[in-house]
Motif scaffolding. Structure first.
Motif, PDB file in Angstrom:
ATOM      1  N   ALA A  50      40.175  53.779  36.225  1.00  0.00           N
ATOM      2  CA  ALA A  50      41.015  53.565  37.414  1.00  0.00           C
ATOM      3  C   ALA A  50      40.232  52.972  38.584  1.00  0.00           C
ATOM      4  CB  ALA A  50      41.659  54.883  37.842  1.00  0.00           C
ATOM      5  N   GLY A  51      38.888  53.055  38.523  1.00  0.00           N
ATOM      6  CA  GLY A  51      38.085  52.375  39.544  1.00  0.00           C
ATOM      7  C   GLY A  51      37.555  53.256  40.659  1.00  0.00           C
ATOM      8  N   ARG A  52      37.434  54.547  40.399  1.00  0.00           N
ATOM      9  CA  ARG A  52      36.918  55.432  41.440  1.00  0.00           C
ATOM     10  C   ARG A  52      35.443  55.128  41.695  1.00  0.00           C
ATOM     11  NH1 ARG A  52      38.990  61.237  42.178  1.00  0.00           N
ATOM     12  NH2 ARG A  52      37.742  61.905  43.928  1.00  0.00           N
ATOM     13  N   ASP A  73      38.942  46.558  42.623  1.00  0.00           N
ATOM     14  CA  ASP A  73      39.082  47.881  43.260  1.00  0.00           C
ATOM     15  C   ASP A  73      40.308  48.595  42.653  1.00  0.00           C
ATOM     16  OD1 ASP A  73      41.462  47.312  44.631  1.00  0.00           O
ATOM     17  OD2 ASP A  73      40.462  46.870  46.527  1.00  0.00           O
ATOM     18  N   PRO A  74      40.477  49.875  42.949  1.00  0.00           N
ATOM     19  CA  PRO A  74      41.562  50.631  42.296  1.00  0.00           C
ATOM     20  C   PRO A  74      42.944  50.007  42.502  1.00  0.00           C
ATOM     21  CG  PRO A  74      40.085  52.125  43.444  1.00  0.00           C
ATOM     22  CD  PRO A  74      39.648  50.736  43.812  1.00  0.00           C
ATOM     23  N   ALA A  75      43.176  49.450  43.689  1.00  0.00           N
ATOM     24  CA  ALA A  75      44.500  48.869  43.958  1.00  0.00           C
ATOM     25  C   ALA A  75      44.721  47.627  43.101  1.00  0.00           C
ATOM     26  CB  ALA A  75      44.615  48.530  45.440  1.00  0.00           C
ATOM     27  N   ALA A  78      45.498  48.713  39.645  1.00  0.00           N
ATOM     28  CA  ALA A  78      46.860  49.256  39.545  1.00  0.00           C
ATOM     29  C   ALA A  78      47.890  48.136  39.513  1.00  0.00           C
ATOM     30  CB  ALA A  78      47.126  50.211  40.699  1.00  0.00           C
ATOM     31  N   THR A  79      47.703  47.148  40.382  1.00  0.00           N
ATOM     32  CA  THR A  79      48.688  46.057  40.388  1.00  0.00           C
ATOM     33  C   THR A  79      48.578  45.236  39.109  1.00  0.00           C
ATOM     34  OG1 THR A  79      47.174  44.800  41.773  1.00  0.00           O
ATOM     35  CG2 THR A  79      49.006  45.846  42.875  1.00  0.00           C
ATOM     36  N   PHE A  83      47.479  52.456  35.136  1.00  0.00           N
ATOM     37  CA  PHE A  83      47.997  53.628  35.851  1.00  0.00           C
ATOM     38  C   PHE A  83      47.271  54.875  35.360  1.00  0.00           C
ATOM     39  CE2 PHE A  83      50.649  57.315  36.422  1.00  0.00           C
ATOM     40  CZ  PHE A  83      51.274  57.116  37.650  1.00  0.00           C
ATOM     41  N   ALA A 104      54.316  51.817  47.368  1.00  0.00           N
ATOM     42  CA  ALA A 104      53.592  51.529  46.128  1.00  0.00           C
ATOM     43  C   ALA A 104      54.358  50.501  45.287  1.00  0.00           C
ATOM     44  CB  ALA A 104      53.374  52.820  45.346  1.00  0.00           C
ATOM     45  N   GLU A 107      54.241  47.090  47.132  1.00  0.00           N
ATOM     46  CA  GLU A 107      52.909  46.473  47.135  1.00  0.00           C
ATOM     47  C   GLU A 107      52.635  45.836  45.772  1.00  0.00           C
ATOM     48  OE1 GLU A 107      50.141  46.328  49.471  1.00  0.00           O
ATOM     49  OE2 GLU A 107      51.812  46.597  50.865  1.00  0.00           O
ATOM     50  N   GLN A 108      53.035  46.532  44.719  1.00  0.00           N
ATOM     51  CA  GLN A 108      52.816  45.981  43.380  1.00  0.00           C
ATOM     52  C   GLN A 108      53.691  44.750  43.156  1.00  0.00           C
ATOM     53  OE1 GLN A 108      52.191  48.302  40.001  1.00  0.00           O
ATOM     54  NE2 GLN A 108      51.144  49.971  41.052  1.00  0.00           N
TER      55      GLN A 108
ATOM     56  N   PHE B 372      41.711  57.090  47.423  1.00  0.00           N
ATOM     57  CA  PHE B 372      41.678  56.673  46.014  1.00  0.00           C
ATOM     58  C   PHE B 372      43.056  56.866  45.372  1.00  0.00           C
ATOM     59  CE2 PHE B 372      40.876  57.991  41.496  1.00  0.00           C
ATOM     60  CZ  PHE B 372      40.611  56.710  41.016  1.00  0.00           C
ATOM     61  N   MET B 375      45.345  54.109  46.514  1.00  0.00           N
ATOM     62  CA  MET B 375      44.944  52.810  45.954  1.00  0.00           C
ATOM     63  C   MET B 375      45.224  52.751  44.455  1.00  0.00           C
ATOM     64  SD  MET B 375      41.450  51.908  48.025  1.00  0.00           S
ATOM     65  CE  MET B 375      41.279  50.267  47.290  1.00  0.00           C
TER      66      MET B 375
END
Lengths: 251, 421
Positions: A50-52, A73-75, A78-79, A83, A104, A107-108, B372, B375
């Motif tokens: 997830a990119g933490r 990055d996590p966002a 996600a996009t 998930f 959310a 944004e996606q 986090f 995001m």
């Protein structure tokens, strides 16, 4: 869909290596289970996907649809369709759940070049998804996850997953803290998302969840590596005989 | 005040010169003139420095570097009310303008006239030698609205006392007398086009069994100096909630001084400070639980960006007879920049033995886990940070519960974020 190649990762700013040369492939349409004893690196793996940024990849790569995601990055991940259903979803006071869902989703959509959802369409989608998970809409009027029981939080994670329609779903110990009825509801929610163009990675400690979300493949994680892979019978074997045998074989 | 043997600063000198020049034009009878002269003697002794405890974090003598001239002809314009449908009492460049259209139970008079006829002279009384805002205001106060709300009045729409200005100096008095069994929402608003120097002293009396929500919204221009004092006395079984929002000004001090006068009274303070740039904003509260069986809660939330410095001093005095006092105070700050600073000083002085009092203060950054989580749902970092910062503040606003008030304040928050976000 997901290809992890010789992945090494440590806790950022330390020398503590958690993932030690992990290889894993998950294909589209597949449900893969990751099992393993406590401390084997299961949750860490989910966070790294997830990119933490608490973890630092020191070697190897993670490919998603053939491309490395390590610099995203996590966002961005996600996009792109990744998930993570959290083991411990965050309580965020002051952020209204509905507002969060709307931001959310939009944004996606924005990242994919789509128009934001109109309010009635948004509400319709949330109501449908909530009903399918037997969630009370009143719960969604509260701040995000605040005052939710353990089971409610897990349902809220699956609700988000249903609304965001990701391509790669990572479920981190989604069964922990769930009673059997809630477990069935959550499993039904996940099963409804199974499709040929979607992959699901189920991280779990116990076989129990896999009775309801039947995996195509089972991978055993130990000390930061996949030490054995098999079909669903491997999970049953682990349930019966514990991890010791598999660990012994690998050693 | 301070007994400086040294010379006056430029700002002190400008204030003293302004008094000499303006003395003849300032409204008031001979009783008012005596009060003004006494106040100016206090100013002659010098503005307070950090050596004065109440001013420890706000060294006014050092921070007040310049004082603008009087510009009564400025071009200020009235604003739309904060809350839709409010009755607005305007003050443009320090002068009351217009009148109140038939609000039942409410009578208003001009402070200018009440100074002229001397009826406000007894109220012009700085509270001791360290009361620099009281002294400055007493010396120069020229106008403002005097509001009386009759017993039993339930105001269906809010009343807004609106001070807008266009540079120069403005010195206001806002005496408000709320009768018994009144329900009212009152907005005290300060804004301007060009930066100036404002002093404002509000004196609010809340009668028995009344319920008052008082909102102080300070949105002065970035370079403004804003020195304000809010004094309140709360009657028996009455409830006063004060909400203060500071989102402007270069040098701001908002004093809030409250006394529970009647048993069963309740005081609530909610505050948000939105601090940016190279600014200094100080909220200083002194609360006296002076009778038995009174309650209070204070919750202040701050966000600090840029090189801003914020201060919250909260002092709760529980008098010896004030048994069963229940008081809790909290101040939470989100530091969003490396160069920002926030100073908190909670003080409890308790002379009664059967009380429940507490305080807490935190200074934190944005929670990484929260960031986090947001995001991981595809919300980009800037948007996610914005959501978390707003959430931190919205909690305070939402406690006010009245939908029109919550919406109005959240829209002011959005306006601030649009320019500072």
């Amino acid at each position: 869909m997901l290809e992890i190649i010789n992945l090494h990762a440590k806790i950022a700013g330390t020398d503590t290596e958690i993932i030690r040369g992990l290889n894993l492939t998950v294909n589209a349409g597949e449900v893969a289970a990751i099992m393993g004893p406590n401390g084997s690196g299961k949750s860490t793996l989910s966070y790294i996907i997830a990119g933490r940024d608490d973890y630092e990849v020191t070697e190897g790569d993670i490919l998603y649809n053939g491309e490395s995601i390590l610099e995203m990055d996590p966002a961005e991940r996600a996009t792109a369709g990744i998930f993570l259903a959290f083991q411990y979803p965050m309580e965020i006071p002051g952020v209204a759940t509905m507002e969060f869902l709307k931001v959310a989703m939009n944004e996606q959509r924005k990242a994919r070049g789509e128009e934001p959802l109109k309010v009635p369409e948004f509400l319709k989608r949330v109501k449908e998804a909530a009903a399918s998970l037997s969630m009370d809409m009143n719960m969604l009027k509260r701040p995000l996850n605040v005052g939710f029981s353990g089971g409610e939080k897990k349902r809220a994670e699956i609700l988000q997953m249903k609304l965001l329609q990701p391509k790669l779903c990572v479920l981190d110990e989604t069964d922990s803290g769930l009673d059997i009825d809630a477990l069935k509801i959550v499993a039904d929610g996940v099963n409804a998302l199974r499709s040929p163009d979607r992959a699901v990675l189920v991280i779990t400690h116990y076989q129990r969840l896999l009775d309801y979300i039947v995996p195509d493949k089972v991978h055993v994680l130990y000390r930061g590596q996949v030490i054995k892979s098999g079909d669903k019978s491997l999970a049953l074997d682990l349930e019966k005989n514990g991890y010791a045998g598999v660990i012994g074989e690998a050693a | 005040m301070n007994m400086h043997a040294q010379m006056h600063t430029a700002a002190e000198k400008a204030l003293l010169d302004a008094y000499d020049q303006r003395m003849a034009d300032l409204p008031g009878d001979s009783a008012v003139a005596v009060k003004r002269d006494n106040a100016i003697e206090m100013l002659k002794a010098g503005l307070p420095t950090k050596r004065i405890e109440a001013w420890h974090y706000t060294d006014l003598r050092r921070l007040l570097t310049s004082v603008p001239d009087f510009e009564p002809a400025g071009n200020a314009k009235a604003l739309d009310p904060l809350i839709e449908g409010s009755a607005v009492l305007a003050i443009l460049n320090g002068q009351t303008t217009g009148h109140l259209n038939n609000v039942e139970g409410v009578t208003v008079e001009r402070v200018f006239e009440k100074l002229q006829n001397g009826s406000l002279a007894p109220a012009l009384e700085p509270d001791g030698n360290d009361d620099a805002i009281g002294a400055l205001n007493t010396a120069f106060v020229s106008d403002g609205w005097h509001v009386t709300v009759a017993d039993g009045t339930e105001l269906t729409t809010p009343l807004e006392l609106q001070d807008t200005q266009d540079g120069g100096q403005v010195h206001l008095g806002l005496p408000v007398h709320i009768g018994n069994s009144v329900k009212a929402t009152i907005v005290e608003r300060h804004a301007g086009k060009r930066p100036g120097l404002t002093s404002c002293v509000t004196n609010l009396v809340v009668g028995d069994d009344s319920e008052v929500l008082w909102l102080i919204v300070q949105e002065q221009p970035e370079a403004a100096t804003h020195l304000a004092q809010f004094n309140a006395w709360i009657g028996k079984n009455a409830r006063l909630t004060v909400f203060v929002m500071n989102s402007g000004g270069k040098l701001v001090r908002q004093e809030i001084r409250v006394i529970t006068k009647g048993e069963g009274s309740d005081f609530q303070l909610r505050g948000i400070n939105l601090l940016a740039g190279e600014t200094h904003t100080d909220v200083t509260m002194v609360l006296d639980h002076a009778v038995p069986n009174t309650t209070s809660r204070e919750l202040i939330r701050n966000i600090v960006t840029g090189r801003a410095h914020g201060v919250f001093q909260g002092r709760i005095n529980v008098h010896q007879i004030a048994q069963k006092t229940d008081a809790k105070m909290a101040c939470n700050t989100l530091l969003l920049s490396d160069d920002g600073e926030f100073s908190t000083k909670p003080e409890l002085e308790i002379f009664a033995d059967d009380v429940a009092c507490g305080h807490g203060a935190t200074v934190t950054e944005i929670d990484k886990n929260h960031l986090f989580y947001l995001m991981a749902r595809g919300i980009d970092e800037k948007t996610a940070r914005g959501l978390l910062v707003k959430a931190f503040l919205a909690e305070v606003i939402e406690e006010l519960e009245v939908e029109s008030v919550v919406e109005a304040l959240e829209s002011r928050l959005d306006a601030w974020f649009a320019t500072h976000g």
